[in-house]
Structure formats: C-alpha cells, structure tokens
Design a protein around this motif. Structure first.
Motif, PDB file in Angstrom:
ATOM      1  N   THR A   1       0.837  -1.209   0.000  1.00 31.80           N
ATOM      2  CA  THR A   1       0.000   0.000   0.000  1.00 31.80           C
ATOM      3  C   THR A   1       0.864   1.248   0.000  1.00 31.80           C
ATOM      4  N   SER A   2       1.853   1.269   0.905  1.00 31.81           N
ATOM      5  CA  SER A   2       2.638   2.497   1.002  1.00 31.81           C
ATOM      6  C   SER A   2       3.472   2.709  -0.253  1.00 31.81           C
ATOM      7  N   SER A   3       3.978   1.624  -0.877  1.00 36.35           N
ATOM      8  CA  SER A   3       4.752   1.847  -2.103  1.00 36.35           C
ATOM      9  C   SER A   3       3.861   2.362  -3.216  1.00 36.35           C
ATOM     10  N   VAL A   4       2.630   1.813  -3.329  1.00 36.41           N
ATOM     11  CA  VAL A   4       1.708   2.294  -4.364  1.00 36.41           C
ATOM     12  C   VAL A   4       1.392   3.769  -4.128  1.00 36.41           C
ATOM     13  N   LEU A   5       1.121   4.108  -2.868  1.00 39.31           N
ATOM     14  CA  LEU A   5       0.826   5.507  -2.530  1.00 39.31           C
ATOM     15  C   LEU A   5       1.986   6.417  -2.905  1.00 39.31           C
ATOM     16  N   LEU A   6       3.189   5.970  -2.543  1.00 43.33           N
ATOM     17  CA  LEU A   6       4.364   6.794  -2.814  1.00 43.33           C
ATOM     18  C   LEU A   6       4.577   6.980  -4.310  1.00 43.33           C
ATOM     19  N   ILE A   7       4.391   5.888  -5.050  1.00 46.23           N
ATOM     20  CA  ILE A   7       4.672   5.962  -6.485  1.00 46.23           C
ATOM     21  C   ILE A   7       3.630   6.809  -7.208  1.00 46.23           C
ATOM     22  N   SER A   8       2.375   6.722  -6.771  1.00 42.09           N
ATOM     23  CA  SER A   8       1.328   7.478  -7.467  1.00 42.09           C
ATOM     24  C   SER A   8       1.194   8.900  -6.933  1.00 42.09           C
ATOM     25  N   PHE A   9       1.972   9.245  -5.908  1.00 48.26           N
ATOM     26  CA  PHE A   9       1.836  10.544  -5.250  1.00 48.26           C
ATOM     27  C   PHE A   9       1.868  11.736  -6.217  1.00 48.26           C
ATOM     28  N   PRO A  10       2.848  11.817  -7.142  1.00 45.94           N
ATOM     29  CA  PRO A  10       2.928  12.999  -8.017  1.00 45.94           C
ATOM     30  C   PRO A  10       1.716  13.136  -8.934  1.00 45.94           C
ATOM     31  N   LEU A  11       0.972  12.064  -9.153  1.00 42.56           N
ATOM     32  CA  LEU A  11      -0.191  12.139 -10.035  1.00 42.56           C
ATOM     33  C   LEU A  11      -1.300  12.964  -9.403  1.00 42.56           C
ATOM     34  N   PHE A  12      -1.363  12.958  -8.085  1.00 43.37           N
ATOM     35  CA  PHE A  12      -2.514  13.566  -7.417  1.00 43.37           C
ATOM     36  C   PHE A  12      -2.181  14.877  -6.703  1.00 43.37           C
ATOM     37  N   PHE A  13      -0.901  15.155  -6.496  1.00 42.45           N
ATOM     38  CA  PHE A  13      -0.570  16.325  -5.685  1.00 42.45           C
ATOM     39  C   PHE A  13       0.261  17.338  -6.472  1.00 42.45           C
ATOM     40  N   SER A  14       0.265  18.570  -5.977  1.00 40.11           N
ATOM     41  CA  SER A  14       0.974  19.650  -6.669  1.00 40.11           C
ATOM     42  C   SER A  14       2.483  19.444  -6.557  1.00 40.11           C
ATOM     43  N   SER A  15       3.226  20.144  -7.389  1.00 42.21           N
ATOM     44  CA  SER A  15       4.670  19.953  -7.353  1.00 42.21           C
ATOM     45  C   SER A  15       5.255  20.478  -6.049  1.00 42.21           C
ATOM     46  N   TYR A  16       4.572  21.412  -5.396  1.00 41.40           N
ATOM     47  CA  TYR A  16       5.030  21.880  -4.082  1.00 41.40           C
ATOM     48  C   TYR A  16       5.058  20.716  -3.094  1.00 41.40           C
ATOM     49  N   GLN A  17       3.949  19.960  -3.065  1.00 37.97           N
ATOM     50  CA  GLN A  17       3.868  18.815  -2.156  1.00 37.97           C
ATOM     51  C   GLN A  17       4.919  17.766  -2.511  1.00 37.97           C
ATOM     52  N   VAL A  18       5.058  17.535  -3.825  1.00 39.50           N
ATOM     53  CA  VAL A  18       6.028  16.527  -4.270  1.00 39.50           C
ATOM     54  C   VAL A  18       7.431  16.916  -3.827  1.00 39.50           C
ATOM     55  N   ASN A  19       7.721  18.202  -3.942  1.00 44.79           N
ATOM     56  CA  ASN A  19       9.033  18.695  -3.560  1.00 44.79           C
ATOM     57  C   ASN A  19       9.300  18.452  -2.071  1.00 44.79           C
TER      58      ASN A  19
END
Lengths: 263, 415
Positions: B98-116
């Motif tokens: 679960t956590s790896s899927v969440l981490l990998i898909s993170f940039p798809l759903f969040f702004s680049s600020y959050q990703v940074n």
C-alpha cells in the motif's frame, strides 16, 4: 597427548601491584584442568591475559596446534586468540542481552565464517549456504545445552543458569580447542550443577580441553585431571585432585593457619 | 487520583518552563524602532500547557506504577506488543505494498510543491537509514553525521564546477568519498565510546563546516556554489514541474536501494557483528570479532549514504553553501533515528516522514521548531525509549525438516 598451552613465568602488574607472579602452567590437549584459589588470587586476571584483554607484563604464552606447530599468543588481539582456538565464558555473564538466544550463538560463528560486506548485500549462493550452515550449527549447539526451545527469546529473559549455558554454547560456536570457563557453576542449584558437570564431560569427550575456574570443590575434584592452585598471584600447588586435597599449603590458603590443626 | 504532591510538582514544572522559555517567547526586540515588545500572554500559555502536560504524564505514570507492579522489562514488552500488528508478515506485506503504491502514485494527485516537500522527506529517510547503521546498529553515537552529507554535496558542486561532471557520474563518487571521510573520522575515535565519542564526532562535523566556510579558494566560502546542474535524463530538457517529478522518482529509487542494502546488511554476519559491538564490546571481541574492522565498516557504510544523499541534495537545490550543514542538521537526523526507533528500518522511515513533513505543515509555529524537537525527544525518552517502531528481532528457521522451533511465521513475542 601434546601440550596445547604452555605458560612460562607469566607476570602481570597493575601499577605497583603484581597480580600474577611468574606463573607456570601446562594444559595438554583434551584435558580438563582446574584453576582454583581464594578470591583475588588472580584467576580471572590470568584468563584476561590468556584471551588478550590484558597484555601480560612478562612471560610467554605458547600455543601448540594439533599439527604440532607452535606460536606465541603474546601480543595477539582478543579476536586473533579466539581464531587460534581459545574461547571463554565470563564470570559476570556477558551475553548480547537484547539479541535472541540463537543470535548470540550465531555471533560465535563470526570468526569461522567469511561473508564480506559486499557478499552480505549481494547474497551469492556461497553466502546463503554459509548462513544456512551457521543457523544449523547454532541450533545444534542450543540443543546440546538444552536451550533450543527458547531460541527466539531475548537473551536477558533467560534464567541465570540458562544464561550460563548459553555462554558456553556461544563459546563452543567458535570451535575452540581450549574452552575457558570462569566460574560456570556460580549461582547454580545442585540439579543445574549436575547438568553442567555432564555438559563439561561431553564437551571434553569431543577432544576439547577445558580450563575451569571454580569455587565448588566437589565439582572440581570430580571433573579435573589436573589442578593448579593460585594464591596472591603465585602458584602454590599443582597436581592431581587427590594430591591437592591433602596439600598443606592449599588447606592453609583456604582455611587459614588454624585450619591446619583442625584438618 | 490527583494528590497535592502531583499538583505541586506540575506547578513547579510549569514555572520552570515559563522561566526556560522566557527569553524566547516573551521578549521580542524590534531593532528598527529600538523598542522591546513584551508578550506576556505567551508566557501564560506556556505555563498552562506545561502544567497540564506534566500533570498528565504524572497521572499516566502513577497508574502504570500501581497497576502492574512488574519489572521494567515486562512493561517494555507490553508496549512493544501494541505494535505487534506490524510484525505479522501478512500485514507487513500489505502495508508495504500500500505504502509503495501511494508513494509511487503521489505525483499524479498532488501539486509539485507537495512533491518537492516529500522528496526532501525521502532524502532524510536515506540520511536516517545511514545514521541508523552507526547509531542504531553499532551503537556509536555520531553527532557529526552532517559532515558526510556536506562532503557529498560539495563533491558534486565542485566536480561539476571544475570538471563539468554529471550527476550520475558523481553519485557513486560522492558515496565513496563519504565512506572515505567515514574512515577518516573512524580511525581517531576507535578507542572512544559513549560521551567521548559524541564530543569528537560533534567537533568533526564543525571542522568540516568551518573548512568549507573559511577556505574560500577551495569551496567559495559562505557564498556557496550556485548553478549546479540537475540530474540528466538521457539529454532531455525537462520542464520545471517535470524536473520535480523526476527528482522525486530518483529519490524513491535511492530510498529503495538504501532499504534493500541496509536490510540485507542487518540480517547478515556483518549486521550481527555490529549489534554485538553495541551490546558488549569485550564479549564481542572474545567471540572472534575484529573490533577495529567492524567499527570502521559501520562508520564507512553509514557515511556512504550521507555522501549520496549529499550529491542528491546539491542536484535538487542546484546550490550549496556551508549554512546547509550546521549542527542542527545532525541533530535532526539523530532525532529521526531516535524517534523512529534505533535499529528499526520501518521506524526510521516513519520518523523521517514525521519530523520533516510536520514542520512543513506547521509553518505557523515554525519559530518554535527547536523547542518542539527538544520536547518531543524528552517525551519519547520517557514514554517510549525504544522509539515509535521498536526494532524487530529476527527469527530464523532451521533449514532441515527436523525443527525444534515452529517456524519464522511465529514471532517470539507471540509464543
């Protein structure tokens, strides 16, 4: 029978105090030898000199391998001495307390295994095999000392007697030729003492020589082939158990002057 | 029951905290108008909050003391048992996926600020896992860990500046140089332990930073080195957002590599030797472990990850200067390890995410970050000295059919 360990005029000074004074000893391969003496006689200091924790001030420790090649143990670091085939237990138990019982024994295999950092990361077949072998040998040793069913307990959760046996198993994992036991029966009840005696005999049956520091005289008299008696760092008597039992100097050391008259 | 004694103690604690935090939270100097602004209301708040906190802690501890009159040991184990869920392999695997899927898909759903921000947090995961080798496994308290981070960052900055070397070329060099500096620190401190080791490592961290600050010909001094190239992707030019996403995935890769390597090391002959060194140095030597070698290897391997994280840091910010490598960085990384759980990989990861992400989202109280750090550490030491996720003791199965212990599926604490 050949002399596994020869100690020549070993002396150890701490500042101005001479803890061991020109001590001579010989241990033959496969023998059980006991080192006795009153508290503070220098027995544990001698163990520490032997295992490289202290550097002796003077004298020589000569080590002879089964192929009759000899070398000195003086100046070797503790882990090198263990590699040569001397393993020990500690008077005040020194287990790796927060690790499991099995892991304690597995650490004893360290000097007989070769996995490097790179090997540990890449795990080629040779490393997997070595790891498997380590586990097998460690389990077998735990069975031998009767601790296999608590293999995954934390070491400091074991009762006192079991911790002592675990120390012996851990020392055996290093494949010693000479096992040094520092008061292994201390704090054990009679039942545990008997089990310990049987264990020491079975270890000795595997051609492992045993050097024993012990205050339980009955145990020493039953087990030892040869006894050395230290007092104030000096050797005051040596010989077979019957001889030591009746030696006036030993009786005086243990019981004081009047002891002689009553004995 | 609240006794008068409890109230008095909590009251004194409140007063003490008011006194301690007085210069920080009450006095505000306005250097332009030369006025001093006294914020007495803050002091009242501190007093009330620390009074209540102290009272709660005393009550909880009092109940524990009277409730189960057992040894400290069993107390520890009951609290460990609360986290047993994590020890069930099935649950652990599910959590991992679960956590790896969440981490990998993170940039798809969040702004680049959050990703940074998350990229930064992941960088600290790598740093925490590296320090975990030294502090958590081998038990060597290292307060100058940031020095190796600085070595990595300046390796990339300088090699790029002078020789125009790329990120991928420098990444392994940074790791190696980190390891080399780890050895450099390791040699003089071989005989030291505990407090003495901590002091020397602390000084080492300061020395490296001061050299970078003062040797201007070499490092360009406090003004730092700018215009460092970002990591390349087969010569493609990426938009700013794409670069952030790319860096994020690179970081995920580095975290994955770190976890893989650290995990394998931990469960090996080397990892066991580190832990033996931590438990008892004399017994460790008596078991045939070369103390020198095993200590140096812990320092070197811990520093390797800091070196690589440093290279990554330089590539991410495109600018390095000595101000990024102050003692506070070492302290934060150490907090991550202690808070998460010394010796526990999952613990360190959780610790890094909490300690790096929380301040980002609590910008309002950013001024009191250091205060909060101190408080968190003190509270953790009292309530959960083994960290959020205590290290798991590995169980082994006997490979042959003859098996005195059931299987590795049953953790020791369940039996």
């Amino acid at each position: 029978m050949f002399p596994l360990l020869t100690v020549n005029k070993l002396s150890m000074d701490f500042g101005g105090i001479r803890a061991i004074d020109k001590f001579n000893m010989r241990i033959n391969a496969g023998e059980i030898v006991a080192l006795i003496g009153p508290n503070g006689a220098g027995k544990t200091t001698f163990f520490n000199c032997l295992t490289g924790i202290y550097q002796p001030t003077d004298g020589e420790l000569l080590w002879t391998l089964p192929n009759r090649s000899s070398r000195t143990l003086n100046g070797l670091k503790p882990h090198r001495i263990t590699e040569q085939g001397l393993a020990r237990t500690f008077q005040n138990i020194r287990l790796f307390r927060s690790m499991t019982v099995l892991e304690n024994v597995m650490i004893g295999r360290h000097c007989r295994t070769a996995t490097t950092i790179l090997g540990a990361v890449l795990r080629p077949p040779s490393v997997t095999r070595e790891e498997k072998e380590t586990i097998e040998i460690s389990f077998a040793l735990l069975e031998r000392v009767g601790l296999a069913d608590v293999a995954h307990e934390r070491a400091d959760n074991l009762p006192y007697g079991a911790q002592r046996r675990l120390e012996i198993a851990r020392a055996l994992a290093t494949e010693p030729l000479l096992l040094l036991l520092d008061e292994p029966a201390a704090g054990m009840n009679p039942q545990e003492g008997q089990e310990l005696e049987a264990l020491i005999r079975s270890i000795n049956n595997d051609q492992i020589a045993v050097l024993l520091i012990e205050h339980d005289m009955q145990l020493v008299m039953r087990l030892a082939d040869h006894i050395f008696v230290l007092e104030y760092g000096r050797l005051i008597a040596e010989g077979a158990p019957e001889k030591i039992r009746n030696d006036p100097a030993v009786i005086r050391a243990y019981l004081g002057e009047e002891g002689i008259h009553h004995a | 029951m609240i006794t008068r004694h409890d109230l008095r103690h909590a009251g004194l604690t409140g007063l003490w905290f008011m006194f301690l935090t007085f210069p920080l939270v009450v006095i505000k100097i306005n250097p332009i108008e030369h006025t001093v602004h006294w914020r007495w209301s803050n002091m009242v708040w501190i007093g009330v909050v620390s009074f209540l906190a102290s009272l709660t802690i005393r009550l909880v501890q009092g109940r524990r003391r009277t409730g189960e009159n057992e040894k400290q040991q069993s107390l520890l184990q009951t609290s460990v048992r609360q986290f047993d869920l994590l020890r069930r392999p099935a649950f652990f695997r599910a959590a991992l996926i679960t956590s790896s899927v969440l981490l990998i898909s993170f940039p798809l759903f969040f702004s680049s600020y959050q990703v940074n921000i998350l990229t930064t947090a992941l960088m600290y995961v790598v740093l925490g896992l590296g320090l975990n080798i030294v502090v958590g496994m081998a038990g060597l308290l290292d307060l100058g860990y940031v020095a190796f981070y600085a070595v990595g960052a300046y390796t990339y900055a300088l090699l790029h500046l002078h020789f125009n070397l790329g990120f991928w070329m420098v990444l392994p060099i940074g790791g190696l140089l980190g390891a080399l500096f780890g050895l450099l620190l390791g040699f003089p401190v071989l005989r030291l332990r505990g407090d003495y080791l901590a002091i020397v490592t602390l000084a080492f961290g300061q020395i490296v930073r001061l050299i970078l600050e003062n040797w201007s010909e070499f490092s360009k001094g406090p003004s730092g080195i700018a215009n460092i190239a970002r990591p390349g992707l087969f010569g493609l030019t990426l938009s700013p957002e794409a670069t952030i996403t790319y860096l994020y995935y690179l970081m995920i890769g580095l975290v994955g590599l770190t976890v893989f390597v650290v995990n394998r090391l931990q469960n090996s002959r080397i990892g066991r030797a580190w832990q033996a060194l931590r438990e008892d140095e004399i017994a460790c030597q008596a078991m045939g472990i070369d103390k020198t070698k095993i200590k140096l290897s812990a320092f070197a391997l811990g520093a390797t990850w800091a070196g690589m994280a440093g290279v990554f840091f330089a590539a991410k910010t495109t600018f390095v200067n000595p101000a990024s490598f102050t003692f506070i960085e070492s302290a934060i990384i150490l907090c991550i390890v202690v808070l998460g759980g010394m010796g526990s990989i999952a613990g360190v990861m959780v610790g890094a995410l909490i300690l790096i992400l929380l301040p980002e989202y609590l910008r309002a109280v950013a001024d009191y970050r250091m205060l909060a750090f101190g408080a968190i550490l003190v509270v953790m030491m009292i309530v959960r000295p083994q960290g959020l996720i205590a290290p798991k003791r590995r169980t082994y199965t006997l490979p042959s059919t003859h098996n005195p212990v059931n299987s590795s599926d049953v953790p020791a604490s369940d039996r």
